[in-house]
Design a protein around this motif. Structure first.
Motif, PDB file in Angstrom:
ATOM      1  N   ASN A 134     -14.331 -13.624   4.475  1.00  0.00           N
ATOM      2  CA  ASN A 134     -14.419 -14.074   3.091  1.00  0.00           C
ATOM      3  C   ASN A 134     -13.120 -14.762   2.671  1.00  0.00           C
ATOM      4  N   ILE A 135     -13.205 -16.001   2.204  1.00  0.00           N
ATOM      5  CA  ILE A 135     -12.025 -16.784   1.865  1.00  0.00           C
ATOM      6  C   ILE A 135     -11.254 -16.182   0.699  1.00  0.00           C
ATOM      7  N   ASP A 136     -11.918 -15.389  -0.149  1.00  0.00           N
ATOM      8  CA  ASP A 136     -11.234 -14.756  -1.274  1.00  0.00           C
ATOM      9  C   ASP A 136     -10.171 -13.760  -0.810  1.00  0.00           C
ATOM     10  N   LEU A 137     -10.258 -13.343   0.443  1.00  0.00           N
ATOM     11  CA  LEU A 137      -9.301 -12.365   0.969  1.00  0.00           C
ATOM     12  C   LEU A 137      -8.034 -13.023   1.508  1.00  0.00           C
ATOM     13  N   ALA A 138      -8.022 -14.358   1.607  1.00  0.00           N
ATOM     14  CA  ALA A 138      -6.898 -15.045   2.239  1.00  0.00           C
ATOM     15  C   ALA A 138      -5.545 -14.707   1.606  1.00  0.00           C
ATOM     16  N   PRO A 139      -5.364 -14.808   0.271  1.00  0.00           N
ATOM     17  CA  PRO A 139      -4.046 -14.502  -0.295  1.00  0.00           C
ATOM     18  C   PRO A 139      -3.632 -13.046  -0.124  1.00  0.00           C
ATOM     19  N   ILE A 140      -4.607 -12.134  -0.138  1.00  0.00           N
ATOM     20  CA  ILE A 140      -4.301 -10.712   0.059  1.00  0.00           C
ATOM     21  C   ILE A 140      -3.819 -10.476   1.483  1.00  0.00           C
ATOM     22  N   VAL A 141      -4.498 -11.073   2.450  1.00  0.00           N
ATOM     23  CA  VAL A 141      -4.113 -10.923   3.852  1.00  0.00           C
ATOM     24  C   VAL A 141      -2.752 -11.556   4.109  1.00  0.00           C
ATOM     25  N   VAL A 153      -9.849   2.871   8.536  1.00  0.00           N
ATOM     26  CA  VAL A 153     -10.110   3.616   9.777  1.00  0.00           C
ATOM     27  C   VAL A 153      -9.234   3.037  10.879  1.00  0.00           C
ATOM     28  N   ILE A 154      -8.436   3.895  11.475  1.00  0.00           N
ATOM     29  CA  ILE A 154      -7.503   3.494  12.531  1.00  0.00           C
ATOM     30  C   ILE A 154      -7.816   4.279  13.790  1.00  0.00           C
ATOM     31  N   ASP A 155      -8.012   3.570  14.901  1.00  0.00           N
ATOM     32  CA  ASP A 155      -8.089   4.241  16.192  1.00  0.00           C
ATOM     33  C   ASP A 155      -7.145   3.533  17.159  1.00  0.00           C
ATOM     34  N   GLU A 156      -7.244   3.840  18.430  1.00  0.00           N
ATOM     35  CA  GLU A 156      -6.283   3.295  19.394  1.00  0.00           C
ATOM     36  C   GLU A 156      -6.468   1.804  19.640  1.00  0.00           C
ATOM     37  N   HIS A 157      -7.626   1.256  19.275  1.00  0.00           N
ATOM     38  CA  HIS A 157      -7.940  -0.130  19.605  1.00  0.00           C
ATOM     39  C   HIS A 157      -7.974  -1.066  18.404  1.00  0.00           C
ATOM     40  N   ARG A 158      -8.218  -0.535  17.221  1.00  0.00           N
ATOM     41  CA  ARG A 158      -8.360  -1.418  16.063  1.00  0.00           C
ATOM     42  C   ARG A 158      -8.090  -0.679  14.757  1.00  0.00           C
ATOM     43  N   VAL A 159      -7.862  -1.486  13.744  1.00  0.00           N
ATOM     44  CA  VAL A 159      -7.754  -1.000  12.361  1.00  0.00           C
ATOM     45  C   VAL A 159      -8.819  -1.734  11.564  1.00  0.00           C
ATOM     46  N   VAL A 160      -9.623  -0.997  10.809  1.00  0.00           N
ATOM     47  CA  VAL A 160     -10.676  -1.612  10.007  1.00  0.00           C
ATOM     48  C   VAL A 160     -10.508  -1.186   8.546  1.00  0.00           C
ATOM     49  N   VAL A 161     -10.399  -2.188   7.670  1.00  0.00           N
ATOM     50  CA  VAL A 161     -10.353  -1.953   6.229  1.00  0.00           C
ATOM     51  C   VAL A 161     -11.655  -2.479   5.641  1.00  0.00           C
ATOM     52  N   ARG A 162     -12.409  -1.609   4.982  1.00  0.00           N
ATOM     53  CA  ARG A 162     -13.645  -2.014   4.313  1.00  0.00           C
ATOM     54  C   ARG A 162     -13.518  -1.710   2.828  1.00  0.00           C
ATOM     55  N   ALA A 163     -14.043  -2.619   2.011  1.00  0.00           N
ATOM     56  CA  ALA A 163     -13.967  -2.426   0.569  1.00  0.00           C
ATOM     57  C   ALA A 163     -15.132  -3.122  -0.098  1.00  0.00           C
ATOM     58  N   ALA A 164     -15.440  -2.678  -1.311  1.00  0.00           N
ATOM     59  CA  ALA A 164     -16.540  -3.277  -2.054  1.00  0.00           C
ATOM     60  C   ALA A 164     -16.145  -4.617  -2.658  1.00  0.00           C
ATOM     61  N   GLU A 165     -14.879  -4.765  -3.047  1.00  0.00           N
ATOM     62  CA  GLU A 165     -14.373  -5.985  -3.660  1.00  0.00           C
ATOM     63  C   GLU A 165     -12.985  -6.288  -3.105  1.00  0.00           C
ATOM     64  N   PRO A 166     -12.492  -7.530  -3.287  1.00  0.00           N
ATOM     65  CA  PRO A 166     -11.158  -7.869  -2.772  1.00  0.00           C
ATOM     66  C   PRO A 166     -10.055  -6.933  -3.260  1.00  0.00           C
ATOM     67  N   VAL A 167     -10.142  -6.455  -4.493  1.00  0.00           N
ATOM     68  CA  VAL A 167      -9.094  -5.564  -4.993  1.00  0.00           C
ATOM     69  C   VAL A 167      -9.040  -4.280  -4.164  1.00  0.00           C
ATOM     70  N   GLY A 168     -10.193  -3.826  -3.651  1.00  0.00           N
ATOM     71  CA  GLY A 168     -10.208  -2.655  -2.784  1.00  0.00           C
ATOM     72  C   GLY A 168      -9.533  -2.931  -1.455  1.00  0.00           C
ATOM     73  N   VAL A 169      -9.695  -4.160  -0.941  1.00  0.00           N
ATOM     74  CA  VAL A 169      -8.984  -4.549   0.280  1.00  0.00           C
ATOM     75  C   VAL A 169      -7.484  -4.477   0.050  1.00  0.00           C
ATOM     76  N   ALA A 170      -7.027  -4.964  -1.106  1.00  0.00           N
ATOM     77  CA  ALA A 170      -5.597  -4.898  -1.419  1.00  0.00           C
ATOM     78  C   ALA A 170      -5.103  -3.461  -1.430  1.00  0.00           C
ATOM     79  N   ARG A 171      -5.909  -2.557  -1.973  1.00  0.00           N
ATOM     80  CA  ARG A 171      -5.504  -1.141  -2.004  1.00  0.00           C
ATOM     81  C   ARG A 171      -5.447  -0.570  -0.581  1.00  0.00           C
ATOM     82  N   GLY A 172      -6.436  -0.912   0.244  1.00  0.00           N
ATOM     83  CA  GLY A 172      -6.442  -0.402   1.611  1.00  0.00           C
ATOM     84  C   GLY A 172      -5.274  -0.913   2.426  1.00  0.00           C
ATOM     85  N   LEU A 173      -4.928  -2.193   2.260  1.00  0.00           N
ATOM     86  CA  LEU A 173      -3.796  -2.749   2.994  1.00  0.00           C
ATOM     87  C   LEU A 173      -2.472  -2.190   2.471  1.00  0.00           C
ATOM     88  N   SER A 174      -2.402  -1.868   1.176  1.00  0.00           N
ATOM     89  CA  SER A 174      -1.201  -1.213   0.641  1.00  0.00           C
ATOM     90  C   SER A 174      -1.009   0.158   1.278  1.00  0.00           C
TER      91      SER A 174
END
Length: 218
Positions: free
Chosen positions: A31-38, A101-122
């Motif tokens: 989702n392009i809306d996530l670009a500035p957060i990432v 969710v973090i395991d030995e191979h990957r990190v996955v951040v899931r959120a309902a909206e972009p603001v939730g992604v920002a919280r997960g990455l924080s």
């Protein structure tokens, strides 16, 4: 493992193992809306660790250690309660529910909206910042499952610098630990000349900073 995330998440489970961050680790989103957060996340990782995390659109290779960011709602996020109160704008509160969710191979951040992604990455930034570093080229974070959503729709922090002394470094540290937060600082005339650097720190961390001069009666 003790909980190092502030504020404490709604659910925090340690699964054993760890994920190694290295320069060149990719963080993928669609989702392009996530670009500035990432992009801000990548800059913050470099600032804190010296490692260069690379943003990419699309899906990473299946065998490639990576971070993946997704907008999705499902049973996992559905168990989290809605926040109390009203939003700062007085309308419907943003949906800040997220999982990390973090395991030995990957990190996955899931959120309902972009603001939730920002919280997960924080939260991921906090785990990185508190992880012991054994190498200049690698930082490992523990395998973890976090589910979280704010208890209140409107959160902030008020510091009364006029009556309680905090050093400039202490205030900056608080702002670093709680990104995307609204602050009010009450300062007297002797402290106002030190506030420019705090305003710059607030902008870098994504915080909203309001400096209120104390008015003395008489």
């Amino acid at each position: 493992m003790s909980n190092v995330v502030i504020p404490a998440p709604a659910q925090f489970d340690h699964n054993g193992g760890e994920f190694a961050f290295r320069s060149g680790t990719t963080i993928a989103y669609i989702n392009i809306d996530l670009a500035p957060i990432v992009e801000r996340f990548c800059l913050e990782v470099t600032r804190r660790t010296g490692l260069r995390v690379l943003p990419m659109t699309g899906s990473p290779g299946s065998n490639e250690p990576s971070i993946r960011v997704e907008l999705a709602t499902g049973d996992e996020l559905g168990v989290l309660p809605a926040p109390r109160g009203v939003s700062p704008m007085g309308d419907r509160p943003s949906d800040e529910r997220h999982s990390l969710v973090i395991d030995e191979h990957r990190v996955v951040v899931r959120a309902a909206e972009p603001v939730g992604v920002a919280r997960g990455l924080s939260t991921l930034i906090q785990l990185l910042a508190t992880a012991p570093s054994t190498s200049a080229s690698e930082v490992s974070v523990p395998a973890t499952r976090i589910l979280d959503a704010p208890r209140y729709a409107w959160r902030g922090l008020s510091l009364d610098l006029a009556r309680t002394f905090f050093t400039l470094e202490e205030v900056q540290r608080v702002m670093e630990l709680s990104t995307d937060t609204s602050y009010q600082l009450l300062a007297d005339g002797r402290q106002l000349n030190q506030m420019d650097s705090l305003s710059e720190a607030g902008i870098e961390s994504g915080a909203e900073l309001e400096i209120l001069p104390e008015v003395h009666a008489g």
